[in-house]
Design an enzyme around this catalytic site. Structure first.
Site, PDB file in Angstrom:
ATOM      1  N   GLY A 122       0.839  -1.206   0.000  1.00  0.00           N
ATOM      2  CA  GLY A 122       0.000   0.000   0.000  1.00  0.00           C
ATOM      3  C   GLY A 122       0.868   1.247   0.000  1.00  0.00           C
ATOM      4  O   GLY A 122       0.679   2.172  -0.810  1.00  0.00           O
ATOM      5  N   ILE A 159       0.482  -9.407  17.440  1.00  0.00           N
ATOM      6  CA  ILE A 159       1.763  -9.610  18.140  1.00  0.00           C
ATOM      7  C   ILE A 159       2.871  -9.962  17.142  1.00  0.00           C
ATOM      8  O   ILE A 159       4.043  -9.781  17.419  1.00  0.00           O
ATOM      9  CB  ILE A 159       1.715 -10.660  19.278  1.00  0.00           C
ATOM     10  N   ARG A 163      -3.331 -11.617   4.907  1.00  0.00           N
ATOM     11  CA  ARG A 163      -4.680 -11.529   4.349  1.00  0.00           C
ATOM     12  C   ARG A 163      -4.739 -12.081   2.926  1.00  0.00           C
ATOM     13  O   ARG A 163      -5.646 -12.777   2.556  1.00  0.00           O
ATOM     14  CB  ARG A 163      -5.134 -10.070   4.353  1.00  0.00           C
ATOM     15  N   ASP A 191       4.047  -9.486   5.772  1.00  0.00           N
ATOM     16  CA  ASP A 191       3.481 -10.427   4.792  1.00  0.00           C
ATOM     17  C   ASP A 191       4.511 -10.898   3.767  1.00  0.00           C
ATOM     18  O   ASP A 191       4.313 -11.916   3.103  1.00  0.00           O
ATOM     19  CB  ASP A 191       2.307  -9.780   4.045  1.00  0.00           C
ATOM     20  N   GLY A 205       7.536 -27.583  12.308  1.00  0.00           N
ATOM     21  CA  GLY A 205       7.254 -29.014  12.111  1.00  0.00           C
ATOM     22  C   GLY A 205       5.766 -29.296  12.227  1.00  0.00           C
ATOM     23  O   GLY A 205       5.343 -30.315  12.776  1.00  0.00           O
TER      24      GLY A 205
HETATM   25  O1  F6P Z   1      -0.061  -6.155   5.777  1.00  0.00           O
HETATM   26  C1  F6P Z   1       0.368  -6.407   7.068  1.00  0.00           C
HETATM   27  C2  F6P Z   1      -0.757  -6.870   7.939  1.00  0.00           C
HETATM   28  O2  F6P Z   1      -0.258  -7.061   9.241  1.00  0.00           O
HETATM   29  C3  F6P Z   1      -1.489  -8.128   7.450  1.00  0.00           C
HETATM   30  O3  F6P Z   1      -0.811  -9.326   7.732  1.00  0.00           O
HETATM   31  C4  F6P Z   1      -2.804  -7.996   8.173  1.00  0.00           C
HETATM   32  O4  F6P Z   1      -3.817  -8.688   7.527  1.00  0.00           O
HETATM   33  C5  F6P Z   1      -3.035  -6.521   8.137  1.00  0.00           C
HETATM   34  O5  F6P Z   1      -1.780  -5.890   8.024  1.00  0.00           O
HETATM   35  C6  F6P Z   1      -3.761  -5.989   9.331  1.00  0.00           C
HETATM   36  O6  F6P Z   1      -4.016  -4.648   9.124  1.00  0.00           O
HETATM   37  P1  F6P Z   1      -4.558  -3.694  10.289  1.00  0.00           P
HETATM   38  O7  F6P Z   1      -3.445  -3.519  11.283  1.00  0.00           O
HETATM   39  O8  F6P Z   1      -4.905  -2.440   9.615  1.00  0.00           O
HETATM   40  O9  F6P Z   1      -5.715  -4.405  10.895  1.00  0.00           O
END
Ligand code: F6P
Length: 317
Positions: free
Chosen positions: A102, A249, A170, A126, A184
């Site tokens: 983004g 976390i 996501r 991610d 594992g």
């Molecule tokens: O893109 C990073 C991320 O941590 C994703 O893994 C997760 O789905 C999303 O951001 C969560 O976004 P927000 O903190 O806006 O809920």
């Protein structure tokens, strides 16, 4: 070039990258301003001067000292022009954007539609930035999730139980696959792959007849949820399940050595690129060397080869 600015999203290692940007810039005699609250602050004119000492003792700190925010207004032409006006009003000659897809898309807009000198630094748990093998924050996220899986395994083994662990991701199952391999684990559900739940339940029943009693199943949030998988497993097998949802976390916490070093290399390289006029792209690590990738050269979606890792997981589990 006399003054640059730096804007960030948050994840472990971003502060280490800010430190590298600021100290490299200062060493080159450049002035640096931090943009508070990401693109929202860029549009609202929230800047803070940064110097060598502003970034003391932040190398091991999670999050971002610059704070960050969602900024839908930046998708509009009005928002983009407001951001640009603020950069020009403060005589900023170049911008470094540290973040995921983004944030980097925003950087690309400033570079390609408005001709502003921008360099991106990939930072996202991610690890889904096209053309980038390792983004800052991804290694820490996997290690945080792995620590949780190791702990859950203790209880799963002792109580002979099935655990379903939900990790972030996501649109991309990178964290889930890494954690499943490193921990594992017996199964992984990814947005990119259609694993048949019924087949897993048969495997569990068959395992149970052979005396296998504990299972750790990982699910990426983009596939479904730990609770949905756990209830289906219980319904089909009659066995008790427990869930753990790791959530944010994974995004915070102390960055691993790998993320700090990556942040140092990429933050440094981003300033060098800006100062040398290589802009409109991102810096990345490519086979151990830092290289520059023009925004236009990267695809829209990062496709990761998952079949061979999935096969490996199933052979080893
Ligand atoms: O893109 C990073 C991320 O941590 C994703 O893994 C997760 O789905 C999303 O951001 C969560 O976004 P927000 O903190 O806006 O809920």
């Amino acid at each position: 070039m006399t003054k640059i600015a730096v804007l960030t999203r948050d994840c472990a290692g971003v502060n280490a990258a800010i430190r590298a940007v600021v100290r490299t810039a200062v060493a080159r005699g450049l002035l640096v301003e931090g943009v508070l609250r990401g693109y929202r602050g860029l549009m609202d004119g929230e800047f803070v001067p940064l110097e060598h000492r502003s970034v003391s003792n932040i190398i091991g700190l999670g999050g971002t000292i610059l704070k960050t925010a969602r900024a839908d207004r930046f998708r509009t032409e009005e928002g983009q022009k407001a951001a640009l006006a603020n950069l020009r009003a403060r005589a900023i000659d170049g911008l470094i954007v540290i973040g995921g897809n983004g944030s980097l898309a925003g950087a690309r807009v400033l570079a390609e539609q408005y001709g502003f000198p921008v360099v991106g630094v990939p930072a996202t748990i991610d690890n889904d930035v096209p053309g980038v093998e390792s983004a800052i924050g991804a290694d820490t996220a996997v290690n945080v999730a792995l620590d949780a899986v190791d702990k859950l395994r203790d209880t799963a083994t002792s109580l002979e139980r099935i655990f379903v662990v939900e990790v972030m991701g996501r649109e991309c199952g990178w964290i889930a696959m890494q954690v499943a391999l490193a921990g594992g684990c017996e199964e992984v559900f990814l947005p990119e792959k259609n694993v048949v739940l019924g087949a897993l339940c048969e495997e569990i029943k068959e395992g149970s007849r052979r005396g296998k009693a504990s299972w750790i199943i990982v699910v990426a949030e983009g596939h479904s949820s730990a609770s949905a998988i756990a209830s289906s497993v219980t319904e089909a097998t009659g066995l008790e399940t427990r869930i753990a949802v790791l959530g944010h976390i994974q995004r915070g916490g102390r960055p691993t050595a790998m993320d700090r070093i990556l942040a140092a290399r990429l933050g440094h390289a981003a300033v060098e690129a800006l100062a040398e006029g290589r802009t409109g792209g991102l810096v990345r690590l490519d086979c151990g060397r830092v290289t520059f990738l023009p925004f236009g050269a990267a695809g829209e979606v990062k496709t990761t080869e998952i079949e061979s890792d999935y096969h490996l997981l199933k052979v080893l589990s």
